[in-house]
Structures are given as structure tokens and as C-alpha cells.
Design an enzyme around this catalytic site. Structure first.
Site, short mmCIF file in Angstrom:
data_model
loop_
_atom_site.label_atom_id
_atom_site.label_comp_id
_atom_site.label_asym_id
_atom_site.label_seq_id
_atom_site.Cartn_x
_atom_site.Cartn_y
_atom_site.Cartn_z
N GLU A 118 0.85 -1.20 0.00
CA GLU A 118 0.00 0.00 0.00
C GLU A 118 0.88 1.24 0.00
O GLU A 118 2.10 1.16 0.14
CB GLU A 118 -0.95 -0.01 1.20
CG GLU A 118 -1.99 -1.12 1.11
CD GLU A 118 -3.08 -1.03 2.15
OE1 GLU A 118 -3.16 -0.02 2.87
OE2 GLU A 118 -3.87 -1.98 2.24
N HIS B 142 -8.65 9.74 2.38
CA HIS B 142 -8.32 8.60 1.52
C HIS B 142 -8.51 9.05 0.08
O HIS B 142 -9.51 9.68 -0.25
CB HIS B 142 -9.21 7.40 1.84
CG HIS B 142 -8.63 6.11 1.35
ND1 HIS B 142 -8.59 5.79 0.01
CD2 HIS B 142 -8.04 5.09 2.00
CE1 HIS B 142 -8.00 4.61 -0.13
NE2 HIS B 142 -7.66 4.17 1.07
N ARG C 178 -0.38 8.72 1.25
CA ARG C 178 -1.78 9.05 1.00
C ARG C 178 -2.07 10.54 0.85
O ARG C 178 -2.92 10.93 0.06
CB ARG C 178 -2.61 8.56 2.18
CG ARG C 178 -3.36 7.35 1.82
CD ARG C 178 -4.15 6.83 2.95
NE ARG C 178 -4.24 5.40 2.72
CZ ARG C 178 -4.74 4.55 3.58
NH1 ARG C 178 -5.17 4.97 4.74
NH2 ARG C 178 -4.80 3.27 3.29
N HIS D 299 -10.95 10.07 6.23
CA HIS D 299 -10.74 8.64 6.48
C HIS D 299 -10.22 8.34 7.88
O HIS D 299 -10.63 7.37 8.50
CB HIS D 299 -9.74 8.13 5.44
CG HIS D 299 -9.52 6.66 5.45
ND1 HIS D 299 -10.55 5.76 5.25
CD2 HIS D 299 -8.40 5.91 5.62
CE1 HIS D 299 -10.07 4.52 5.30
NE2 HIS D 299 -8.78 4.59 5.54
N ARG E 67 -0.93 9.22 8.69
CA ARG E 67 -0.76 7.79 9.03
C ARG E 67 -0.31 6.98 7.82
O ARG E 67 -0.83 7.14 6.72
CB ARG E 67 -2.10 7.24 9.53
CG ARG E 67 -2.13 5.75 9.71
CD ARG E 67 -3.52 5.29 10.09
NE ARG E 67 -4.46 5.45 9.02
CZ ARG E 67 -5.01 4.44 8.34
NH1 ARG E 67 -4.69 3.20 8.62
NH2 ARG E 67 -5.89 4.68 7.39
C1 LIG Z 1 -13.67 1.86 5.28
C2 LIG Z 1 -12.43 1.83 6.14
C3 LIG Z 1 -11.38 1.00 5.79
C4 LIG Z 1 -10.22 0.96 6.58
N1 LIG Z 1 -9.22 0.09 6.24
C5 LIG Z 1 -8.15 -0.02 7.07
C6 LIG Z 1 -7.15 -1.01 6.84
O1 LIG Z 1 -7.24 -1.80 5.91
N2 LIG Z 1 -6.10 -1.07 7.71
C7 LIG Z 1 -5.98 -0.23 8.78
O2 LIG Z 1 -5.01 -0.33 9.52
N3 LIG Z 1 -6.93 0.70 9.02
C8 LIG Z 1 -8.00 0.81 8.21
N4 LIG Z 1 -8.96 1.74 8.49
C9 LIG Z 1 -8.85 2.54 9.72
C10 LIG Z 1 -9.20 1.66 10.91
O3 LIG Z 1 -10.25 0.78 10.55
C11 LIG Z 1 -9.63 2.47 12.13
O4 LIG Z 1 -8.74 3.51 12.36
C12 LIG Z 1 -9.66 1.58 13.36
O5 LIG Z 1 -10.44 0.43 13.09
C13 LIG Z 1 -10.21 2.33 14.56
O6 LIG Z 1 -10.41 1.39 15.58
P1 LIG Z 1 -10.99 1.86 16.98
O7 LIG Z 1 -11.14 0.62 17.79
O8 LIG Z 1 -10.19 2.96 17.50
O9 LIG Z 1 -12.44 2.47 16.63
P2 LIG Z 1 -13.69 1.79 15.93
O10 LIG Z 1 -13.34 0.54 15.26
O11 LIG Z 1 -14.35 2.83 15.10
O12 LIG Z 1 -14.65 1.42 17.15
C14 LIG Z 1 -15.31 2.43 17.89
C15 LIG Z 1 -16.25 1.77 18.87
O13 LIG Z 1 -16.69 2.76 19.80
C16 LIG Z 1 -18.08 2.63 20.02
N5 LIG Z 1 -18.55 3.94 20.49
C17 LIG Z 1 -18.30 5.17 19.98
N6 LIG Z 1 -18.83 6.11 20.77
C18 LIG Z 1 -19.44 5.45 21.80
C19 LIG Z 1 -20.15 5.88 22.95
N7 LIG Z 1 -20.35 7.17 23.24
N8 LIG Z 1 -20.65 4.93 23.79
C20 LIG Z 1 -20.47 3.61 23.53
N9 LIG Z 1 -19.77 3.16 22.46
C21 LIG Z 1 -19.26 4.08 21.62
C22 LIG Z 1 -18.63 2.16 18.70
O14 LIG Z 1 -19.86 1.51 18.93
C23 LIG Z 1 -17.51 1.18 18.28
O15 LIG Z 1 -17.74 -0.06 18.91
C24 LIG Z 1 -10.12 1.80 7.71
C25 LIG Z 1 -11.18 2.64 8.06
C26 LIG Z 1 -12.33 2.66 7.29
C27 LIG Z 1 -13.46 3.56 7.70
#
Ligand SMILES: Cc1cc2nc3c(=O)[nH]c(=O)nc-3n(C[C@H](O)[C@H](O)[C@H](O)COP(=O)(O)OP(=O)(O)OC[C@H]3O[C@@H](n4cnc5c(N)ncnc54)[C@H](O)[C@@H]3O)c2cc1C
Length: 483
Positions: free
Chosen positions: A114, A230, A277, A335, A370
Site C-alpha cells: 500500500e 483517503h 496518502r 478517512h 498515518r
Molecule cells: C472503510 C475503512 C477502511 C479501513 N481500512 C483499514 C485497513 O485496511 N487497515 C488499517 O489499519 N486501518 C483501516 N482503516 C482505519 C481503521 O479501521 C480504524 O482507524 C480503526 O479500526 C479504529 O479502531 P478503533 O477501535 O479505535 O475504533 P472503531 O473501530 O471505530 O470502534 C469504535 C467503537 O466505539 C463505540 N462507540 C463510539 N462512541 C461510543 C459511545 N459514546 N458509547 C459507547 N460506544 C461508543 C462504537 O460503537 C464502536 O464499537 C479503515 C477505516 C475505514 C473507515
């Protein structure tokens, strides 16, 4: 020190970061709370490309760290970067031990390439369904773990503080019924802010609500101006969440071009379409301003499309496009947020008992931009580290004296106001920014002209003010008016 049983450790969020903390915190009792169920509303579940780790022949954590720093415009915290890259192979091994089946070529992991990486370094699963496979493995393990309980379909809406230390958290369910959970430690793992922009790859819940809750509790913000765009979201013409067209396609040979088939990257960067990116997003932005969108030609994949990139293939078909025969119209979209709640490598925010991890947090591992596929890794590595630290330290004793206060975000903007705010942020804080537009957007929000309240407005003001303040371009923060 051995872990003591007592009040639960509350983890807000069931994406990759929250689940990694919860699993590693054993044997401490953990309560995971999340708005969605089965991680369905998380960004983690939507991740496509995969997880970066130096596991290929000839690759090294040092080379991975080097690429991370280069992509981040050296605004990164060097020690966090070294830690991330060094722990990546072990994080992949842990997932394999949980039964996650990565894509393989015979005995070896199949590695993708990537943007910004100088090696094939991205492990993936189900072709471009890496996030869903990752979350399934983590959730399966967490649900079977004796120390973890789940409360899903609830929103963390306020933190109870005593003498400025965490004393509890208020949860609100879909019927508006609230519960106070007493705790001395809470971990915010609530994801990013992409949904505050009118074009985004993020789910609707990635709206910065956890960031605002942390700020209300007294945590500091850091690097809020650094938002990654993105380069390739599917140009559906819709407002809101757009299907992502993974960068791994360019790693597999797809090419960005204009309507006449001319390359967008020719002569601009040695890595061509796989440059970091921020650069590629600006090339696509430029073409979008000229002609409405750019094109991604991935027809060379032919019959391999449904097997190698089933998620993008299905999204294209759903919009009447056959990517094996037709070029894909693409636009940039918000993104990933490099900024967030300021914390150290152990997720400490400065508020006693309040931690942040994953996209809501900023320990400066990503710098100003990132590196692709480093954020699932961030959740895995720093989530695991935080969970272990909390298990080793045992529960913090409650603060016995001092005044209680609620830390709350306040009321949310109504849907119409939110739509205007998202358009305003996209216009002023998109891939290309300038001081005049940023200042004018700030005046609009400060003056509240046609922009009724809501915590989203206050967050937008913070974002715009930091972007205005940084007059020079750096990483994903590009100022067209910079000298
Ligand atoms: C389409 C897409 C593709 C991607 N592809 C990649 C990839 O291939 N590789 C990579 O490294 N990164 C990728 N990313 C980025 C990566 O997915 C995210 O940065 C990462 O998953 C974030 O993880 P997280 O656990 O911090 O948050 P999230 O996975 O967004 O989880 C947030 C959680 O918090 C909960 N929540 C939020 N607010 C509250 C609240 N007030 N009360 C209770 N629960 C709450 C939600 O319900 C959820 O469960 C991608 C992102 C997107 C959108």
C-alpha cells in the site's frame, strides 16, 4: 503486582482497540460497552486492506518504522513508532493463535503493498474483508473470556468525576434509560471523527463523541488539524459514508488516471500511485475539482476481482459498475484522524483513571499522516500494551474525598445543522486548506449564523482553530496559502 478484583474496568468501544484492551486486561473484570452490537458500527469492521507488519522476506521492523516516519512527515513520536513496528509481528502471531485465517500463498502469508510502504507488508484476510475477519476473531475470543462482560446498544454519555478523578460512567440505552456504572478507570476506544465531514469512508458513529467526552473530563487535545483523506472512495454522488476503494488495488496494479486515461502521478513521486496518502489524495482532489472525480483503472484484475477484492467488487456492482471491465470513478474522503486525546504510550490522558486508545487517542505514533494499514495495528499493539499495564497495576482505589461533577458533551446538533456543519468542514478542512476559508468557517460557527448549537459545533471550532493556527503545510495538513 497481582490484579485485584473490584470495580470493573470500563472499556467504551468494541472495535479493534477496545477489544484488544479488554482481552489483555485479564484477569481483571472488564465491562465493554458499545453503541452497536458485534462491532457492527465500528470502523474496524469496515477495514479492507489489512494490517502492516514486517513479516516478509528481507523486511524489518526498522524499515517499517522508517516508512511510518516518512509518511508522518517526522511529526511522529519516534519511540512510539519503534514500539509499533517492533511489536507488529507478535501482534499478527497473537491473531493467528486466536484462529484468524490470513490469506496465504501456500505456507507463506500473502502480503499486499500500500501507499508509502517500500515493501510488501500488509497481511490481510478474506481478500479485502480484513476488518470483518479481525473483529470476528477478537469478538469470538472476548465473548468466551470469563473476565469480560458486554453491554451493547448503549451509549456512554457522561463521566462522573470525583476530585477530577474517574468515579463512574453514565450509560444510556435506546429507550433513553440511564445507568450509572461505578468505576475508577475508563478507557475511551470510541474511534475517529470522519463522520463530521460530508464525504467520508467512516461509519456514521465515527463523529468524535468520545473525543468530546474526554475533553469535557479535562483531558487535552493534540494534533487535531491532522485528518487523513483517503484518495479513493467510490464517487457515488451521495452525501455521507462512501464505499472505500482500497489502496491495495493500486498495490495489485490498478492505476489512477484522468478521463483521458492519463496517469495522475506521472513524474510526481518515485512511488507513483503508491506515494503516501496525503500526496495521492491531493492529486485526486485536484482532478475532482476539475472534472468531478478521478478514475481508477483496475480492469487488469479481470476474473480475480470477486476473489481478491470481494468487498469493493460488491460495492461497485451495487452501483451499476463492473470493475473488471470499467474504470471506477473515485473521490477523496475523510478517512482517519491522526489527532485526538493527548496520551502517552500507556494511554494515560492526564485525568486520573481516564485512558484513550485507538483512533480517538493521539500518542503521536502516526505523526502528521498515518502510514497505510498502521491503524488496526495501532489498536492491536497499544490496546494490548494498555490492557497488560492495567492488569499488572490492579484497580485504582476510589478517591474518598472531594466534590463530584459530571463531565458531559452536551446536546447534539439537529440533523439539518449537522448536515450544514459537515459541508462546512469539508469545504474548509478538506484535503486542500487556506487561511481565508478556515477563518471564514470559524466566523460562521463563532457567530452561530444559521448554525444552531450542539457539541459537534464546539468540536468543529476546535478543529478549524488548530488548522488555522498551523500556517505551514505538514503531512495531511496542506495549506495552499503557505509560503
Ligand atoms: C472503510 C475503512 C477502511 C479501513 N481500512 C483499514 C485497513 O485496511 N487497515 C488499517 O489499519 N486501518 C483501516 N482503516 C482505519 C481503521 O479501521 C480504524 O482507524 C480503526 O479500526 C479504529 O479502531 P478503533 O477501535 O479505535 O475504533 P472503531 O473501530 O471505530 O470502534 C469504535 C467503537 O466505539 C463505540 N462507540 C463510539 N462512541 C461510543 C459511545 N459514546 N458509547 C459507547 N460506544 C461508543 C462504537 O460503537 C464502536 O464499537 C479503515 C477505516 C475505514 C473507515
Amino acid at each position: 503486582m497481582s490484579a485485584r478484583r473490584g470495580l470493573p474496568l470500563v472499556v467504551v468501544g468494541s472495535g479493534v482497540a477496545g477489544l484488544s484492551v479488554a482481552l489483555a486486561a485479564a484477569p481483571r473484570p472488564v465491562l465493554v460497552v458499545a453503541r452497536g452490537s458485534d462491532g457492527g458500527d465500528s470502523a474496524s469492521a469496515r477495514a479492507q486492506g489489512g494490517i502492516a507488519a514486517a513479516v516478509g522476506p528481507g523486511d524489518t521492523p526498522m524499515a517499517h518504522a522508517h516508512d511510518t516516519l516518512e509518511a508522518g512527515a517526522h511529526h511522529n513520536d519516534g519511540a512510539s513508532v519503534q514500539y509499533l513496528a517492533a511489536r507488529a509481528p507478535a501482534a499478527i502471531a497473537r491473531l493467528q493463535a486466536l484462529g484468524m485465517a490470513f490469506d496465504r500463498d501456500g505456507e507463506r502469508l500473502r502480503l499486499g503493498r500500500e501507499g508509502g510502504h517500500h515493501a510488501d507488508r500488509i497481511v490481510h484476510a478474506g481478500g479485502d474483508a480484513s476488518g470483518a475477519a479481525l473483529l470476528a476473531a477478537l469478538l469470538r475470543t472476548a465473548r468466551a473470556a470469563g473476565h469480560i462482560r458486554f453491554r451493547e446498544g448503549v451509549q456512554a454519555e457522561a463521566l462522573l468525576l470525583r476530585a477530577d478523578a474517574v468515579a463512574g460512567i453514565r450509560l444510556c440505552d435506546a429507550h433513553g434509560d440511564t445507568t450509572l456504572v461505578e468505576c475508577t478507570e475508563a478507557v475511551l476506544a470510541t474511534g475517529g471523527i470522519g463522520a463530521l465531514f460530508s464525504a467520508t469512508t467512516n461509519p456514521a458513529g465515527a463523529d468524535g463523541n468520545g473525543l468530546m467526552l474526554g475533553l469535557a473530563a479535562g483531558a487535552a487535545a493534540r494534533d487535531l488539524e491532522f485528518v487523513q483523506f483517503h484518495p479513493t472512495a467510490l464517487a457515488t454522488g451521495d452525501d455521507g459514508t462512501l464505499p472505500l476503494v482500497t489502496e491495495a488495488l493500486r498495490g495489485a496494479g490498478a492505476r489512477l488516471c484522468d478521463a483521458h486515461g492519463r496517469s495522475l502521478s506521472a513524474g510526481l513521486h518515485p512511488l507513483g500511485d503508491l506515494a503516501p496518502r496525503d500526496l495521492v489524495a491531493r492529486w485526486v482532489w485536484k482532478e475532482t475539482c476539475r472534472n468531478g472525480h478521478a478514475w481508477l483503472d483496475a480492469t487488469l484484475l479481470g476474473d480475480a476481482w470477486p476473489v481478491r477484492f470481494p468487498t469493493v467488487h460488491a460495492a461497485c456492482l451495487a452501483h451499476g459498475l463492473d470493475p473488471a471491465r470499467q474504470r471506477i470513478p473515485v473521490v477523496p474522503a475523510a478517512h482517519f484522524h491522526m489527532g485526538g486525546l493527548a496520551c502517552d504510550r500507556d494511554g494515560r490522558t492526564g485525568v486520573r483513571g481516564l485512558y484513550a486508545v485507538g483512533e480517538v487517542a493521539c500518542n503521536r505514533v502516526h505523526g502528521a499522516n498515518r502510514l497505510a494499514s498502521n491503524s488496526l495495528l495501532e489498536g492491536l499493539v497499544f490496546g494490548h500494551r494498555l490492557g497488560r499495564r492495567l492488569a499488572e497495576a490492579g484497580a485504582l482505589p476510589p478517591v474518598a474525598h472531594g466534590a463530584h461533577r459530571w463531565a458531559e458533551r452536551g446536546a447534539a446538533a439537529d440533523p439539518q445543522a449537522l448536515a450544514r456543519l459537515r459541508a462546512l468542514l469539508w469545504n474548509a478542512m478538506g484535503p486542500v486548506r487556506d487561511g481565508g476559508t478556515l477563518a471564514s468557517a470559524l466566523r460562521t460557527l463563532d457567530g452561530d449564523i444559521g448554525m444552531p448549537g450542539g457539541w459537534q459545533r464546539r468540536l468543529a471550532i476546535l478543529l478549524l482553530a488548530t488548522a488555522l493556527q498551523r500556517g505551514a503545510s505538514l503531512g495531511a495538513h496542506y495549506r495552499s496559502d503557505a509560503a
